[in-house]
Design an enzyme around this catalytic site. Structure first.
Site, PDB file in Angstrom:
ATOM      1  N   TRP A 200     -18.468 -10.314  -4.599  1.00 54.15           N
ATOM      2  CA  TRP A 200     -18.143 -10.856  -3.278  1.00 54.15           C
ATOM      3  C   TRP A 200     -19.158 -11.959  -2.927  1.00 54.15           C
ATOM      4  O   TRP A 200     -20.360 -11.793  -3.132  1.00 54.15           O
ATOM      5  CB  TRP A 200     -18.192  -9.734  -2.220  1.00 54.15           C
ATOM      6  CG  TRP A 200     -18.017 -10.280  -0.835  1.00 54.15           C
ATOM      7  CD1 TRP A 200     -16.858 -10.635  -0.240  1.00 54.15           C
ATOM      8  CD2 TRP A 200     -19.062 -10.557   0.101  1.00 54.15           C
ATOM      9  NE1 TRP A 200     -17.108 -11.140   1.014  1.00 54.15           N
ATOM     10  CE2 TRP A 200     -18.463 -11.096   1.257  1.00 54.15           C
ATOM     11  CE3 TRP A 200     -20.457 -10.417   0.081  1.00 54.15           C
ATOM     12  CZ2 TRP A 200     -19.188 -11.480   2.377  1.00 54.15           C
ATOM     13  CZ3 TRP A 200     -21.187 -10.806   1.196  1.00 54.15           C
ATOM     14  CH2 TRP A 200     -20.539 -11.323   2.338  1.00 54.15           C
ATOM     15  N   ASP A 367      -7.895 -15.886  13.428  1.00 54.88           N
ATOM     16  CA  ASP A 367      -8.198 -14.906  12.375  1.00 54.88           C
ATOM     17  C   ASP A 367      -8.076 -13.492  12.928  1.00 54.88           C
ATOM     18  O   ASP A 367      -7.367 -13.231  13.915  1.00 54.88           O
ATOM     19  CB  ASP A 367      -9.598 -15.216  11.798  1.00 54.88           C
ATOM     20  CG  ASP A 367      -9.756 -14.806  10.348  1.00 54.88           C
ATOM     21  OD1 ASP A 367      -9.981 -13.608  10.097  1.00 54.88           O
ATOM     22  OD2 ASP A 367      -9.641 -15.666   9.452  1.00 54.88           O
ATOM     23  N   ARG A 444     -14.470  -0.720   4.441  1.00 53.75           N
ATOM     24  CA  ARG A 444     -14.451  -1.363   5.752  1.00 53.75           C
ATOM     25  C   ARG A 444     -13.584  -0.537   6.722  1.00 53.75           C
ATOM     26  O   ARG A 444     -12.791  -1.085   7.468  1.00 53.75           O
ATOM     27  CB  ARG A 444     -13.897  -2.778   5.613  1.00 53.75           C
ATOM     28  CG  ARG A 444     -14.390  -3.732   6.667  1.00 53.75           C
ATOM     29  CD  ARG A 444     -13.574  -5.019   6.619  1.00 53.75           C
ATOM     30  NE  ARG A 444     -14.093  -5.986   7.565  1.00 53.75           N
ATOM     31  CZ  ARG A 444     -13.404  -7.010   8.034  1.00 53.75           C
ATOM     32  NH1 ARG A 444     -12.158  -7.202   7.639  1.00 53.75           N
ATOM     33  NH2 ARG A 444     -13.923  -7.839   8.876  1.00 53.75           N
ATOM     34  N   TRP A 478      -3.212 -14.568   4.623  1.00 57.29           N
ATOM     35  CA  TRP A 478      -2.896 -13.202   4.164  1.00 57.29           C
ATOM     36  C   TRP A 478      -4.147 -12.634   3.508  1.00 57.29           C
ATOM     37  O   TRP A 478      -4.492 -12.994   2.396  1.00 57.29           O
ATOM     38  CB  TRP A 478      -1.737 -13.272   3.177  1.00 57.29           C
ATOM     39  CG  TRP A 478      -1.295 -11.989   2.551  1.00 57.29           C
ATOM     40  CD1 TRP A 478      -2.059 -10.941   2.126  1.00 57.29           C
ATOM     41  CD2 TRP A 478       0.056 -11.628   2.227  1.00 57.29           C
ATOM     42  NE1 TRP A 478      -1.283  -9.961   1.564  1.00 57.29           N
ATOM     43  CE2 TRP A 478       0.032 -10.359   1.610  1.00 57.29           C
ATOM     44  CE3 TRP A 478       1.285 -12.260   2.377  1.00 57.29           C
ATOM     45  CZ2 TRP A 478       1.173  -9.712   1.150  1.00 57.29           C
ATOM     46  CZ3 TRP A 478       2.426 -11.622   1.919  1.00 57.29           C
ATOM     47  CH2 TRP A 478       2.364 -10.364   1.325  1.00 57.29           C
ATOM     48  N   ASP A 479      -4.796 -11.735   4.201  1.00 62.28           N
ATOM     49  CA  ASP A 479      -6.073 -11.189   3.746  1.00 62.28           C
ATOM     50  C   ASP A 479      -5.858  -9.843   3.051  1.00 62.28           C
ATOM     51  O   ASP A 479      -4.810  -9.200   3.204  1.00 62.28           O
ATOM     52  CB  ASP A 479      -6.989 -11.023   4.976  1.00 62.28           C
ATOM     53  CG  ASP A 479      -8.459 -11.042   4.630  1.00 62.28           C
ATOM     54  OD1 ASP A 479      -8.798 -10.977   3.440  1.00 62.28           O
ATOM     55  OD2 ASP A 479      -9.278 -11.102   5.574  1.00 62.28           O
ATOM     56  N   ASP A 549     -15.856 -15.894   0.763  1.00 59.59           N
ATOM     57  CA  ASP A 549     -16.408 -15.734   2.109  1.00 59.59           C
ATOM     58  C   ASP A 549     -17.737 -16.458   2.251  1.00 59.59           C
ATOM     59  O   ASP A 549     -18.279 -16.542   3.348  1.00 59.59           O
ATOM     60  CB  ASP A 549     -16.617 -14.243   2.418  1.00 59.59           C
ATOM     61  CG  ASP A 549     -15.356 -13.626   3.003  1.00 59.59           C
ATOM     62  OD1 ASP A 549     -14.423 -14.376   3.331  1.00 59.59           O
ATOM     63  OD2 ASP A 549     -15.312 -12.382   3.125  1.00 59.59           O
TER      64      ASP A 549
HETATM   65  C1  DGJ Z   1     -12.330 -11.298   5.210  1.00 58.98           C
HETATM   66  C2  DGJ Z   1     -11.969 -12.734   5.052  1.00 58.98           C
HETATM   67  O1  DGJ Z   1     -12.390 -13.212   3.824  1.00 58.98           O
HETATM   68  C3  DGJ Z   1     -12.568 -13.529   6.206  1.00 58.98           C
HETATM   69  O2  DGJ Z   1     -12.314 -14.882   6.032  1.00 58.98           O
HETATM   70  C4  DGJ Z   1     -11.996 -13.009   7.494  1.00 58.98           C
HETATM   71  O3  DGJ Z   1     -10.628 -13.293   7.545  1.00 58.98           O
HETATM   72  C5  DGJ Z   1     -12.246 -11.526   7.615  1.00 58.98           C
HETATM   73  N1  DGJ Z   1     -11.808 -10.810   6.463  1.00 58.98           N
HETATM   74  C6  DGJ Z   1     -11.563 -10.966   8.826  1.00 58.98           C
HETATM   75  O4  DGJ Z   1     -11.660  -9.617   8.905  1.00 58.98           O
END
Ligand code: DGJ
Length: 739
Positions: A200, A367, A444, A478-479, A549
């Site tokens: 990550w 977001d 999470r 879309w996460d 991220d």
């Molecule tokens: C993880 C994503 O990579 C971020 O950009 C953001 O959207 C967060 N989740 C939101 O919880």
């Protein structure tokens, strides 16, 4: 372009003038591999390439023949247990417990174009003359299993797409324990193995090592392709550089568990296999059923790693990504995540959007945090209804107001997840993947919905489609923020639990397919805690993906540089964020943050109202620049020039199709004192053309490529009056325009 079959020598030759792929039916009826590499002239027989000899201590196929041993021949789709002791491409467990198979040649068909793979993303062609497809049918007569090996050769690309379909034509249930998408036996092992690995916030760093005897592999058993390893590897010669030498790239169009493996045997043969990871995979195939593997793409080049990457870029940009946004320059966006996290209401969002619009930003993306009881990351996932406390008029009202400002509106979803503290979980606890009687690991504070179940996908489709129908939504992020644990589906019988991971991904693809079909003009950006599922499978549906991220400009150089090994710039989501950076707490110049992000889909991820007047002026400049050059930045031919993995300097460039415009990005990590004069050799220009650099000096294309572009700054010598003092994390953009 031609696919030849020579009946006399039983040889297949696939060639398009760029590459050749050669196979032949071996004496035992199985398929042997002869060659993959630079195109060679066709001839009626390549039998001399099929080598056999007598060796001691060898298991041989024929009782009176000591020379034909499967352990020593190069094969096309091998199985284990009949004399080949290397890792197999396919393993079928039969009703009597045996896993021995014998797939021999039955027939083949050569057709123009390329068939779609049902339920799976794959490369495609738009006209039949763009590609030709060979389907070779093999069969195990004892159990009635058919294997169709599919090969598509594209006319304009040094690329071969491969997949495999297994059909149970027998009378008994079997279990597929392994079915790789490709297997390639190469005649030597004099290669370096290149992989894109990390974790990550530091995804897709380049790692290389010399191949050694034994097995080396990368893969994922996390349920996603993962931050840790990307479903891409390359084999390059030791002497291959970015600009010259041989390399073969292997890429799997898949987003779930995968394995990419090279086994070097005791005779120096390299067997490269790639496909769904056999660990945790077991697919029950009843009589009459078929199983289709994901597609893998192999690219050959003798033009160095850049040459390999450019083939992937062109193919994936034009014939993998699809839909309305495929060829369109991407909107400049502002995403509120790092600007507000969960701390926002409608007014705050509108204030940000208004300032963003004033700087020329085109799309405002809301977001996480707009739905259900989502005031932090412990609740709400699964409840895709607007939170009326934060957004009194819902998403419809907010989207209308954003549109009234003159911007487009985008929205975040995490459709595959559920929090226990949600109405969805309270109504359907069995929809969350878990193993009965075992504790549930959270990631999470969230759990993964069982997308192997159609009713789950239907439900999520409906809740998302409702919003998309009601509100003016132009973009979806879309996460997907965790991997799968305690894998078990309440809807699958015991003997099909090994299907869950693959069925899950098929469910994800199904939802993507339904949404992109129903809302074809919505731009989808994929995300999985940044780049945790940045792969060609998702790229088919979402033409851009949030690459990481980590939005720090220095870290991003490595991430974006590594990503371009396989993926085009138009797919790389890259944003300018605030300093000190939220991931590494580093301070970099705003110019550098922009200069890195512009080699991507470009946007901002900050509270723009916290910028100073000077900073806003810089943002306006960046937005203006991006609007002028995004076509070439996102769709031009990309070249890596200096690697961030090798020194203090990084450089890359893009060149427009007509070669009249080029943009060079040049970046420094730490500043130096009394340092060298520097120049960097450019690529891809027309030697005879004259290029004006940044509207000032004119240089010939050949000079820029052979002598180089001067990049020296004030760190060479003393900073002269009027000269900008150089600093840590400094950068420059050079715009070259043909005169
Ligand atoms: C993880 C994503 O990579 C971020 O950009 C953001 O959207 C967060 N989740 C939101 O919880």
């Amino acid at each position: 372009m031609s696919i030849y079959f020579e009946p006399q020598s039983q040889t297949f030759h696939l060639t398009n003038g760029k590459v050749s792929y050669l196979m032949k039916v071996m004496p035992n009826g199985q398929l042997g591999q002869l060659y993959f590499g630079k195109a060679v002239r066709h001839r009626a027989s390549f039998d001399h390439l099929f080598e056999m000899t007598t060796r001691s201590m060898t298991a041989c196929v024929y009782e009176d023949d000591d020379s034909f041993s499967l352990d020593h021949v190069k094969q096309e789709y091998p199985s284990y247990g009949t004399g080949d002791f290397r890792c197999p491409a396919v393993r079928i467990l039969q009703a009597n417990g045996s896993d021995i198979t014998n797939f021999t040649y039955v027939s083949h068909a050569i057709t123009p174009g390329k068939p779609a793979l049902e339920g799976l993303p794959a490369t495609y062609c738009e006209a039949d003359d763009e590609a030709e497809t060979l389907c070779i049918t093999l069969r195990d007569e004892l159990i009635g299993m058919r294997v169709d090996l599919l090969y598509t050769l594209f006319s304009g690309h040094a690329a071969l797409a491969r997949s495999v379909r297994l059909v149970n034509e027998g009378g008994e249930v079997v279990t597929i324990d392994a079915a790789m998408s490709l297997c390639l036996d190469l005649p030597d092992c004099d290669y370096e193995w290149l992989q894109l690995s990390g974790a990550w916030a530091r995804e897709r760093h380049i790692h290389t090592r010399q191949l050694a005897p034994g097995v080396q592999s990368v893969g994922s058993i996390r349920g996603t392709s993962s931050h840790n390893h990307n479903p891409f590897v390359a084999l390059k010669r030791r002497e291959t550089t970015e600009t010259q030498g041989e390399a073969i790239g292997f890429s799997l169009i898949y987003s779930g568990n995968f394995l990419a493996q090279a086994e070097v045997d005791s005779w120096g043969v390299t067997r490269l296999t790639m496909g769904i990871h056999p660990f945790g995979f077991a697919w029950k195939l009843t009589p009459g059923e078929a199983f289709q593997t994901p597609e893998a793409v192999m690219v050959y080049t003798d033009d160095g790693l850049n040459g390999m990457s450019q083939t992937f870029h062109r193919l994936y940009q034009k014939r993998l990504a699809h839909g309305y946004w495929r060829d369109r320059p991407r909107p400049i966006l502002l995403n509120n995540w790092e600007g507000t996290y969960f701390d926002f209401d409608e007014q705050k969002l509108l204030d940000i959007a208004k300032t963003a619009h004033e700087q020329g930003i085109e799309l405002f993306v809301l977001d996480d945090g707009w739905f259900g009881q989502r005031n932090n990351d412990r609740a709400g996932l699964g409840d895709w209804v607007p939170n009326r406390t934060r957004l009194p008029d819902g998403i419809t009202g907010l989207a209308d107001r954003i549109e009234a400002l003159g911007m487009k509106f985008g929205l975040w979803f995490e459709p595959e997840m559920v929090n226990k503290d949600s109405d969805l979980y309270r109504a359907h606890p069995d929809w969350a993947i878990h193993t009965p009687g075992r504790s549930m690991s959270h990631g999470r504070h969230q759990y993964v919905l069982d997308y192997s179940r159609k009713e789950v996908v239907d439900y999520i489709f409906e809740s998302m489609a409702k919003l998309l129908r009601e509100a003016k939504i132009s973009y979806i992020k879309w996460d997907m923020n965790r991997c799968i644990t305690e894998a078990f589906s309440a809807a699958l019988p015991a003997d099909q639990q090994g299907e869950l991971f693959h069925r899950y991904i098929l469910g994800v693809y199904d939802l993507y397919d339904r949404l992109t079909t129903a809302f074809p003009q919505v731009l989808f950006e994929s995300c999985a805690s940044g780049g945790g599922r940045f792969d060609p499978g998702i790229l088919y549906y979402a033409p851009q993906g949030w690459a990481s991220d980590d939005s720090d400009a220095a870290e991003r150089l490595k991430i974006q540089y590594g990503t371009t090994m396989c993926y085009p710039v138009s797919s790389i989501g890259a944003h300018v964020s605030i300093v000190p950076n939220h991931q590494v707490f580093r301070i970099t110049p705003l110019e550098t943050r922009g200069n890195v992000a512009c080699f991507g889909t470009f946007g901002y991820e900050l509270d723009i109202n916290r910028l100073t007047g000077d900073e806003l002026a810089t943002v306006r400049e960046q937005v203006k620049f991006m609007k002028e050059y995004r076509e070439v930045l996102q769709f031009g031919t990309f070249y890596r020039l200096l690697s961030p993995f090798e020194g203090n300097y990084t450089a890359w460039m893009v060149v427009s199709e007509d070669k009249k415009t080029a943009i060079v990005g040049w970046y420094k990590m730490l500043n130096e004192v009394n340092s060298s004069f520097r120049r960097v050799k450019l690529r891809g220009l027309t030697p005879e053309m004259e290029y004006r650099v940044n509207g000032k000096w004119v240089h010939a294309g050949d000079e820029l490529m052979h002598v180089g572009l001067l990049t020296s700054d004030s760190s060479a010598g003393e900073c002269r009056e009027g000269q900008k003092p150089s600093c840590d994390f400094d950068s420059k953009l050079f715009v070259l325009q043909a005169e």
